[in-house]
Scaffold this motif. Structure first.
Motif, short mmCIF file in Angstrom:
data_model
loop_
_atom_site.label_atom_id
_atom_site.label_comp_id
_atom_site.label_asym_id
_atom_site.label_seq_id
_atom_site.Cartn_x
_atom_site.Cartn_y
_atom_site.Cartn_z
N GLU A 147 2.02 5.06 8.06
CA GLU A 147 1.78 6.43 8.77
C GLU A 147 3.08 7.26 8.68
O GLU A 147 2.95 8.50 8.17
N LYS A 148 4.02 6.54 9.13
CA LYS A 148 5.33 7.64 9.05
C LYS A 148 5.87 7.69 7.24
O LYS A 148 6.07 8.62 7.04
N ARG A 149 5.31 6.65 6.58
CA ARG A 149 5.74 6.88 5.03
C ARG A 149 4.68 8.04 4.48
O ARG A 149 5.04 8.78 3.69
N ARG A 150 3.49 7.98 4.99
CA ARG A 150 2.47 9.09 4.61
C ARG A 150 3.09 10.29 4.78
O ARG A 150 3.13 11.16 4.12
N ALA A 151 3.39 10.64 6.01
CA ALA A 151 4.19 11.86 6.68
C ALA A 151 5.20 12.20 5.63
O ALA A 151 5.24 13.50 5.37
N ALA A 178 9.71 3.45 2.09
CA ALA A 178 9.01 4.39 1.05
C ALA A 178 9.71 3.86 -0.29
O ALA A 178 8.87 4.00 -1.48
N LEU A 179 10.70 3.55 -0.39
CA LEU A 179 11.50 3.10 -1.74
C LEU A 179 11.12 1.51 -2.14
O LEU A 179 11.39 1.02 -2.94
N ALA A 180 10.38 1.03 -1.42
CA ALA A 180 10.07 -0.52 -1.30
C ALA A 180 11.21 -1.57 -1.30
O ALA A 180 11.26 -2.42 -1.88
N HIS A 181 12.20 -0.97 -0.62
CA HIS A 181 13.55 -1.80 -0.43
C HIS A 181 13.30 -2.88 0.65
O HIS A 181 12.60 -2.80 1.75
N ILE A 186 0.80 -1.24 0.10
CA ILE A 186 0.10 -0.06 -0.04
C ILE A 186 0.89 1.36 -0.06
O ILE A 186 1.79 1.44 0.67
N ILE A 187 0.57 1.94 -1.07
CA ILE A 187 1.52 3.42 -1.17
C ILE A 187 0.93 4.28 -0.65
O ILE A 187 -0.26 4.80 -1.09
N PRO A 188 1.17 5.14 0.04
CA PRO A 188 0.58 6.23 0.69
C PRO A 188 0.85 7.53 -0.44
O PRO A 188 1.92 7.91 -0.88
N LEU A 189 -0.27 8.11 -0.88
CA LEU A 189 -0.26 8.93 -1.89
C LEU A 189 -0.50 10.32 -1.63
O LEU A 189 -1.63 10.57 -0.56
N ARG A 234 16.13 5.67 8.82
CA ARG A 234 16.58 4.83 7.54
C ARG A 234 15.66 3.92 7.02
O ARG A 234 15.12 3.80 5.99
N GLU A 235 14.89 3.19 8.03
CA GLU A 235 13.77 2.10 7.60
C GLU A 235 12.66 2.69 7.15
O GLU A 235 12.05 2.19 6.37
N VAL A 236 12.46 3.83 7.56
CA VAL A 236 11.19 4.58 6.70
C VAL A 236 11.41 4.96 5.42
O VAL A 236 10.59 4.74 4.47
N SER A 237 12.70 5.64 5.21
CA SER A 237 13.03 5.65 3.54
C SER A 237 13.18 4.72 2.75
O SER A 237 12.70 4.42 1.90
#
Length: 170
Positions: free
Chosen positions: A146-150, A126-129, A49-52, A120-123
């Motif tokens: 929620e962290k990725r959305r922000a 977000a890059l789907a690594h 699920i990608i936060p847009l 680092r784990e959030v970024s």
């Protein structure tokens, strides 16, 4: 001018259909599961699920209005065919960017490292690594949504910011 907001890989974005990325879901859109997940066929195979951010939702709405009759979000010049890599590269160059398509993902990572305090784990999420360490991956069960959305909202704000002007005083 439209700017790259979600960090989905170009190949997966090109093949995404409207039914695969619900543009009106404020929580975000789902990645194209039938095309190998957010990493594309050669990378990841999980659905994510990608936060847009709000501008990405606007772009999806605008794209739907331009629909060629197929269900592709970013349809090419031939019916039922996605935009080609060459077309995407040409659009990037015509809009004044000197980077290639993958460079947007690199720019995002550099921005998170140099201009934010993002973990680092959030970024990386977000890059789907994926987490390479098997023990760490076994315990990392959160999708950090929620962290990725922000983070995506901050990235959108960064991309949308007007360039600062420097004035000489005196």
């Amino acid at each position: 001018m439209a700017r790259p907001h979600p960090l989905i890989r170009a190949g997966a974005a090109q093949r995404t259909e409207h039914g695969e990325a619900p543009p009106f879901d404020p929580r975000g859109g789902s990645s194209p599961s039938c095309h190998g997940g957010i990493g594309g066929a050669d990378k990841l195979t999980k659905l994510a699920i990608i936060p847009l951010p709000s501008r990405a939702l606007e772009i999806l709405t605008e794209a739907k209005a331009l629909n060629d009759g197929s269900d592709l979000i970013f349809a090419g010049t031939r019916y039922g065919k996605p935009l080609s890599d060459m077309t995407l590269s040409k659009l990037v160059k015509e809009n004044g960017f000197t980077a290639d398509i993958h460079g947007f993902r690199t720019s995002f990572k550099t921005w998170t490292q140099e201009r934010t305090t993002t973990a680092r784990e959030v970024s990386e999420a977000a890059l789907a690594h994926t987490i390479q360490n098997k023990a760490e991956a076994a315990y990392a069960r959160s999708d950090l949504f929620e962290k990725r959305r922000a983070l995506m909202e901050r990235w959108q704000n960064h991309l949308s910011a007007k360039a600062a002007k420097i004035h000489l005083i005196g």
